[in-house]
Scaffold this active site. Structure first.
Site, short mmCIF file in Angstrom:
data_model
loop_
_atom_site.label_atom_id
_atom_site.label_comp_id
_atom_site.label_asym_id
_atom_site.label_seq_id
_atom_site.Cartn_x
_atom_site.Cartn_y
_atom_site.Cartn_z
N ARG A 40 -13.10 20.02 8.68
CA ARG A 40 -11.96 20.05 9.60
C ARG A 40 -10.87 21.02 9.13
NH1 ARG A 40 -10.94 13.88 11.84
NH2 ARG A 40 -12.36 14.13 13.61
N LYS A 202 -17.10 2.82 15.69
CA LYS A 202 -15.79 2.70 16.35
C LYS A 202 -16.02 2.28 17.81
CE LYS A 202 -13.12 6.20 13.88
NZ LYS A 202 -12.74 7.61 14.05
N GLY A 355 -16.65 12.74 13.71
CA GLY A 355 -16.49 13.05 12.30
C GLY A 355 -17.76 12.75 11.51
N GLY A 378 -13.83 10.64 19.23
CA GLY A 378 -13.17 10.03 20.38
C GLY A 378 -12.62 11.08 21.34
P1 ADP Z 1 -18.21 9.30 14.46
O1 ADP Z 1 -17.29 9.58 13.29
O2 ADP Z 1 -19.42 10.18 14.47
O3 ADP Z 1 -17.46 9.33 15.76
P2 ADP Z 1 -17.98 6.46 14.03
O4 ADP Z 1 -16.75 6.72 13.23
O5 ADP Z 1 -17.84 5.70 15.29
O6 ADP Z 1 -18.78 7.82 14.29
O7 ADP Z 1 -19.00 5.62 13.15
C1 ADP Z 1 -19.50 6.10 11.93
C2 ADP Z 1 -19.80 4.95 11.00
O8 ADP Z 1 -20.64 4.02 11.64
C3 ADP Z 1 -20.53 5.39 9.76
O9 ADP Z 1 -19.72 5.12 8.64
C4 ADP Z 1 -21.79 4.53 9.75
O10 ADP Z 1 -22.13 4.06 8.47
C5 ADP Z 1 -21.40 3.39 10.64
N1 ADP Z 1 -22.56 2.71 11.23
C6 ADP Z 1 -23.45 3.22 12.10
N2 ADP Z 1 -24.39 2.33 12.40
C7 ADP Z 1 -24.09 1.20 11.70
C8 ADP Z 1 -24.69 -0.09 11.61
N3 ADP Z 1 -25.80 -0.40 12.28
N4 ADP Z 1 -24.10 -1.00 10.81
C9 ADP Z 1 -22.97 -0.68 10.13
N5 ADP Z 1 -22.37 0.52 10.17
C10 ADP Z 1 -22.92 1.44 10.96
MG MG Z 2 -15.94 8.32 12.20
#
Ligand code: ADP
Ligand code: MG
Length: 398
Positions: A40, A202, A355, A378
């Site tokens: 970033r 999230k 992220g 998001g």
């Molecule tokens: P992004 O940053 O790509 O938008 P999020 O922040 O929503 O994604 O989610 C990322 C997190 O979700 C990671 O730290 C990952 O370990 C966690 N995660 C994904 N699947 C699971 C699961 N089944 N159980 C617990 N944590 C999970």
């Molecule tokens: Mg994230």
């Protein structure tokens, strides 16, 4: 893009001016407190270089983490200043104070060719509530405003929405411009079939944004902890899995509305809650044991998801398929990364947003083999759903 870009400014007469640049340096830190992933930061270098080359003095605002309006030393931006200085190759001053009067004096004293990074905006009470008085105070820290914080542009926060309302011009930076170009293509004219994959943790932030895809995408693949919430909505046992109980009703309504478009994993990898993957095993998605948690999609799901992605005309992915930080729970995320590359190489427009999903595809060494890796999770979802973002609305029209 219907918003004014920094490229539209005639920089020849702007030397010496202070550009107040909202960036998104909400980066992961390692145990030693150093920047663990600088993507970033790197993403903002084109805008900073453009400004420095014109003799404009950049004053940077960013948040880090969720300190909640008071000083949390572990969430200081100081390590970010160190990383930025190294990447940019120009002096970066860091002001370790939340005093906006001191920030004003320091910004006025900044020399040409140097950058000032101010302390975490979320240390300031009023940032996340978009307090009017804070927005105007921050607006004095620059002579004009640039939003290059794509990952935060969906937030109605003072430094994103309130401050630019008081500044002229207020324009989009090069990162925001590039992000919007890629996302607009996905939004306005997706080649069919349009396939999306959602995962991650999230869930409350994101689930309502999935709604707009129920009518626009042919296939919606659901993995990660997001899938557990859908399992709960189907009345299945979820054991110790991460489930967002406040989102179960929403998930149920989506299942009722578009059952043929939503694809859930047929199987999952389960393991002991909060521990490493020793002893993990694959179970059917409707048979998660009570004392275990689902931490990844299983092999059948990997195949089914990969096949859908490889055949896409447009593919958008947000959120890892599992707890991919743990060896043994990363296969699903890796499979989706590989399928995204296969789709891209077959001519599909493929965008990865988020992220953690972006980090996953970078760590797999595949980031430069898809069409676009967004710095916003998001924000990219919200832009795809609504076609605009609060922080964009605050900028000058093109
Ligand atoms: P992004 O940053 O790509 O938008 P999020 O922040 O929503 O994604 O989610 C990322 C997190 O979700 C990671 O730290 C990952 O370990 C966690 N995660 C994904 N699947 C699971 C699961 N089944 N159980 C617990 N944590 C999970
Ligand atoms: Mg994230």
């Amino acid at each position: 893009m219907n918003k004014r870009s920094v490229r539209s400014l005639d920089m020849s007469g702007m030397a010496g001016q202070r550009a107040l640049v909202r960036v998104d340096y909400n980066v992961p830190l390692d145990e030693a407190g150093c920047v663990a992933d600088a993507a970033r930061i790197e993403a903002t270098l084109p805008t900073l270089r453009l400004l420095l080359a014109a003799g404009v003095r950049p004053v940077l605002l960013s948040h880090l983490g969720r300190p909640g309006g008071h000083i949390v030393p572990e969430e200081s931006l100081r390590p970010v200043a160190v990383a930025l200085e190294e990447l940019l190759g120009a002096p970066v001053h860091f002001l370790a104070s939340t005093d906006t009067e001191l920030a004003l004096e320091t910004s006025l004293a900044l020399r040409e060719g140097e950058v000032l990074l101010l302390e975490n905006t979320r240390f300031l009470p009023g940032e996340t509530a978009n307090e009017e008085a804070l927005g105007t105070r921050l607006a004095r820290l620059g002579d004009f405003y640039i939003n290059d914080a794509f990952g935060t542009t969906h937030r109605e926060h003072a430094s994103v929405v309130g401050t630019p309302a008081h500044m002229e011009p207020a324009v989009a930076g090069l990162l925001v411009e590039a992000e919007l170009k890629a996302l607009a293509r996905v939004r306005e004219a997706p080649d069919r079939p349009f396939v999306v994959a959602f995962g991650g943790a999230k869930i409350l932030d994101k689930i309502s944004l999935i709604e707009s895809f129920l009518v626009r995408a042919e296939t919606i693949l659901i993995g990660g902890a997001m899938a557990n919430t859908f399992f709960a909505a189907m009345g299945r046992p979820t054991g110790e899995s991460l489930v967002e109980h406040d989102a179960v009703e929403t998930a149920a309504s989506f299942l009722a509305r578009a059952p043929e478009r939503l694809v859930l994993p047929d199987d999952v990898v389960v393991g002991r809650p909060g521990e490493d993957a020793d002893g993990s095993r694959v179970v059917a998605a409707d048979a998660i044991p009570a004392n275990l948690a689902a931490y990844d999609i299983g092999p059948k799901a990997r195949d089914r998801f990969s096949a859908a992605i490889s055949g896409a005309g447009t593919f958008f992915w947000n959120g890892p398929m599992g707890w991919f930080e743990v060896a043994g729970y990363a296969e699903g995320t890796r499979a989706v990364s590989r399928a995204a590359v296969a789709a891209a190489e077959a001519g599909a427009f493929t965008v990865v947003g988020g992220g953690d999903s972006a980090r996953a595809i970078r760590e797999a060494g595949l980031a430069d083999r898809v069409s676009h890796v967004s710095t916003g999770g998001g924000a990219s979802l919200e832009y795809l759903a609504h076609g605009t973002l609060p922080g964009l609305e605050a900028l000058d029209d093109a």
